[in-house]
Design an enzyme around this catalytic site. Structure first.
Site, PDB file in Angstrom:
ATOM      1  N   SER A  46       0.779  -1.409   0.056  1.00 40.37           N
ATOM      2  CA  SER A  46       0.064  -0.009   0.024  1.00 40.37           C
ATOM      3  C   SER A  46       0.985   1.141  -0.036  1.00 40.37           C
ATOM      4  O   SER A  46       0.986   1.830   1.022  1.00 40.37           O
ATOM      5  CB  SER A  46      -0.867   0.019   1.219  1.00 40.37           C
ATOM      6  OG  SER A  46      -0.169   0.064   2.397  1.00 40.37           O
ATOM      7  N   HIS A 159      -3.308  -5.783   2.345  1.00 43.11           N
ATOM      8  CA  HIS A 159      -2.290  -7.011   2.825  1.00 43.11           C
ATOM      9  C   HIS A 159      -2.989  -8.454   2.823  1.00 43.11           C
ATOM     10  O   HIS A 159      -2.377  -9.367   3.415  1.00 43.11           O
ATOM     11  CB  HIS A 159      -1.708  -6.476   4.390  1.00 43.11           C
ATOM     12  CG  HIS A 159      -0.866  -5.674   4.365  1.00 43.11           C
ATOM     13  ND1 HIS A 159      -0.398  -4.669   5.093  1.00 43.11           N
ATOM     14  CD2 HIS A 159      -0.147  -4.766   3.115  1.00 43.11           C
ATOM     15  CE1 HIS A 159       0.332  -3.713   4.739  1.00 43.11           C
ATOM     16  NE2 HIS A 159       0.591  -3.875   3.524  1.00 43.11           N
ATOM     17  N   GLU A 168      -4.716  -2.532   9.204  1.00 39.62           N
ATOM     18  CA  GLU A 168      -3.936  -2.993  10.313  1.00 39.62           C
ATOM     19  C   GLU A 168      -4.734  -2.744  11.562  1.00 39.62           C
ATOM     20  O   GLU A 168      -4.966  -1.601  11.796  1.00 39.62           O
ATOM     21  CB  GLU A 168      -2.507  -2.286  10.109  1.00 39.62           C
ATOM     22  CG  GLU A 168      -1.918  -2.879   8.982  1.00 39.62           C
ATOM     23  CD  GLU A 168      -0.578  -2.196   8.941  1.00 39.62           C
ATOM     24  OE1 GLU A 168       0.029  -1.691  10.092  1.00 39.62           O
ATOM     25  OE2 GLU A 168      -0.056  -1.730   7.882  1.00 39.62           O
ATOM     26  N   GLU A 209       1.766  -9.357   6.811  1.00 39.47           N
ATOM     27  CA  GLU A 209       2.343  -9.002   8.044  1.00 39.47           C
ATOM     28  C   GLU A 209       2.303  -9.930   9.197  1.00 39.47           C
ATOM     29  O   GLU A 209       2.638  -9.667  10.194  1.00 39.47           O
ATOM     30  CB  GLU A 209       1.819  -7.461   8.616  1.00 39.47           C
ATOM     31  CG  GLU A 209       2.539  -6.498   7.469  1.00 39.47           C
ATOM     32  CD  GLU A 209       2.464  -5.072   7.756  1.00 39.47           C
ATOM     33  OE1 GLU A 209       1.732  -4.833   8.884  1.00 39.47           O
ATOM     34  OE2 GLU A 209       2.864  -4.065   7.094  1.00 39.47           O
ATOM     35  N   HIS A 370       8.424  -1.193   9.559  1.00 40.69           N
ATOM     36  CA  HIS A 370       8.679  -2.067   8.513  1.00 40.69           C
ATOM     37  C   HIS A 370       7.789  -1.793   7.163  1.00 40.69           C
ATOM     38  O   HIS A 370       7.147  -0.877   7.280  1.00 40.69           O
ATOM     39  CB  HIS A 370       8.572  -3.556   8.973  1.00 40.69           C
ATOM     40  CG  HIS A 370       6.862  -3.714   9.257  1.00 40.69           C
ATOM     41  ND1 HIS A 370       6.637  -5.061   9.502  1.00 40.69           N
ATOM     42  CD2 HIS A 370       5.962  -2.864   9.568  1.00 40.69           C
ATOM     43  CE1 HIS A 370       5.080  -4.749   9.488  1.00 40.69           C
ATOM     44  NE2 HIS A 370       4.690  -3.570   9.813  1.00 40.69           N
TER      45      HIS A 370
HETATM   46  P1  PGA Z   1       3.341  -1.115   3.152  1.00 39.02           P
HETATM   47  O1  PGA Z   1       2.140  -0.895   4.570  1.00 39.02           O
HETATM   48  O2  PGA Z   1       4.430  -1.585   3.501  1.00 39.02           O
HETATM   49  O3  PGA Z   1       2.492  -2.149   2.355  1.00 39.02           O
HETATM   50  O4  PGA Z   1       2.939   0.234   2.612  1.00 39.02           O
HETATM   51  C1  PGA Z   1       2.558  -0.736   5.524  1.00 39.02           C
HETATM   52  C2  PGA Z   1       1.821   0.353   6.055  1.00 39.02           C
HETATM   53  O5  PGA Z   1       0.802   0.900   5.378  1.00 39.02           O
HETATM   54  O6  PGA Z   1       2.138   1.051   7.331  1.00 39.02           O
HETATM   55 ZN    ZN Z   2       0.502   2.762   7.172  1.00 37.52          ZN
END
Ligand code: PGA
Ligand code: ZN
Length: 434
Positions: A46, A159, A168, A209, A370
């Protein structure tokens, strides 16, 4: 400390695999004194539109076009001759050379993945040359703050397919008295969530993740699941464990400038999204919301910050992309009160540390992070500790590329003994504006 011994002698660059099975750049730097440093570059799914450019080959006969042989060749043919003989302990100069060679503002010249691999491997080589850990090399002090983890237990959005709209759902062990106690609590809750999902005949497969990615009836059902798991673990929500969210709202933002919640068949305006976060905040122990709004929806960000920013950490990821100019815009507008720090969004270590410094000088919290495509590289742990950021976001307490980071913090905690400080929820507090 500069000495002849820390001059760059050799550079190796190669294609290796990340946690999604996609190729990425690995760099090793060898110094004249025999010390070596290595770094592997992560990759997002993303990704924000304003991130530095990750160079991919686009040759669909290899890795579906995702090869990074072009970035590797840029390191071998263009960067290596320019940094050979340079002092690895002069990171600012190495990074200056990288930026000059690249010659663009978005790092599309050589690729941010090429630049970052070299930049971080240089830092590791210089630290190894002095025989000290990277965090100490970057900041030599007697005590260090270990980061409080935001652990991603439920994955959705980009994800995990067929899951929540929001990306998340994280737990934060704010009430733990040490890092190892905090990670233990989270790992125990991870197993409890798996158990609850099995009881309900929901899938226990995981997202990118490492968090579970069940098909739930609504986004809010994920919140209720987290609360149930915290309680079943015998912990008290808020006092022991708080919730942090990264809905990654840019991903659900439409050209009509509305937010589309497919799971609930709802379309919300920016102002209605702000209402939603305010409602959730009143119902759940939410300590932090990242990308609650889209990357260019500045006016809604200001609204959200006015509504919730006094006591909720509002983190810009796609909004700020570790970029000092975008961060300054947010600081001046009053959009957000914290920045997510992802080194590959900007391309060099010096710029990464610069973004952290700018944030800290302006009362913004900083969170090392990360990417969804990760590897065994644990550089972000050292950056979090060196800069006293006090927060890290590095996925579920499971899967090797995520535990690589948690295990490195456990090692450092063990090594530092009483010189390691764990601050729990304190780093999430919002700095008062004068
Ligand atoms: P990404 O997601 O590494 O796929 O960008 C992590 C985030 O959005 O924090
Ligand atoms: Zn993010």
């Amino acid at each position: 400390m500069s000495s002849r011994k820390s001059l760059v002698d050799r550079v190796w660059a190669r294609e290796v695999l990340d946690s999604r099975g996609n190729p990425t750049v690995e760099v090793e730097i060898g110094l004249l004194d025999g010390a070596r440093g290595r770094a592997i570059v992560p990759s997002g799914a993303s990704t924000g539109a304003h991130e530095a450019v990750e160079l991919r080959d686009g040759d669909i006969s290899r890795y579906g076009g995702k090869g990074v042989l072009g970035a590797v060749a840029n390191i071998q043919n263009k960067i290596t001759p320019a940094i050979q003989g340079c002092d690895a302990s002069n990171q600012v100069e190495i990074d200056r050379i990288l930026l000059e060679l690249d010659g663009t503002t978005n790092k599309s010249g050589l690729g941010a993945n090429a630049l970052l691999g070299v930049s971080l491997a240089t830092a590791w080589a210089a630290a190894n040359s002095e025989n000290i850990p990277l965090y100490r090399y970057l900041n030599d002090q007697s005590t260090y703050v270990l980061p409080t983890p935001m652990c991603n237990l439920l994955n959705g959005g980009a994800h995990a397919t067929n899951s929540t709209d929001f990306q998340e759902f994280m737990l934060v062990p704010v009430g733990a008295s040490s890092f190892h106690q905090g990670i233990q609590w989270i790992a125990e809750i991870y197993q409890i969530i798996k158990h609850i999902l099995s009881e309900r005949n929901l899938a226990t497969t995981v997202g990118d993740e490492g968090g579970f990615a069940p098909t739930l009836e609504s986004n809010q059902a994920a919140m209720d699941l987290l609360i149930e798991a915290i309680l079943r673990a015998g912990k008290k929500p808020e006092r022991d464990i708080s919730i942090a969210l990264d809905p990654a709202a840019t991903e659900i933002f439409s050209p009509e400038e509305t937010y589309k919640l497919s799971r609930e068949n709802k379309v919300l305006t920016g102002a209605e999204m702000v209402d939603l976060w305010a409602e959730w905040k009143s119902l759940y122990p939410i300590i932090s919301i990242e990308d609650g709004l889209a990357e260019d929806d500045w006016s809604s960000w200001v609204l959200l910050t006015e509504r919730l920013g006094a006591d909720t950490q509002l983190v810009g990821d796609d909004l700020f992309v570790t970029n000092q100019e975008r961060l300054m815009r947010g600081i001046n507008l009053g959009a957000g009160n914290a920045i997510l720090i992802k080194p590959n969004q900007i391309g060099t270590l010096t710029e990464t540390l610069g973004a952290i410094k700018t944030a800290q000088q302006n009362g913004f919290n900083t969170v090392l992070s990360h990417r969804s495509g990760e590897t065994e590289d644990h550089t972000i742990v050292h950056l979090a500790i060196a800069t006293s950021s006090g927060q890290i976001k590095t996925g579920a307490p499971a899967r090797g590329e995520r535990t690589a980071k948690y295990n490195e913090i456990l090692r450092i905690e063990d090594t530092l003994g009483k010189n390691a400080v764990y601050l729990g929820g304190e780093p999430f507090q919002i700095k008062k504006k004068d």
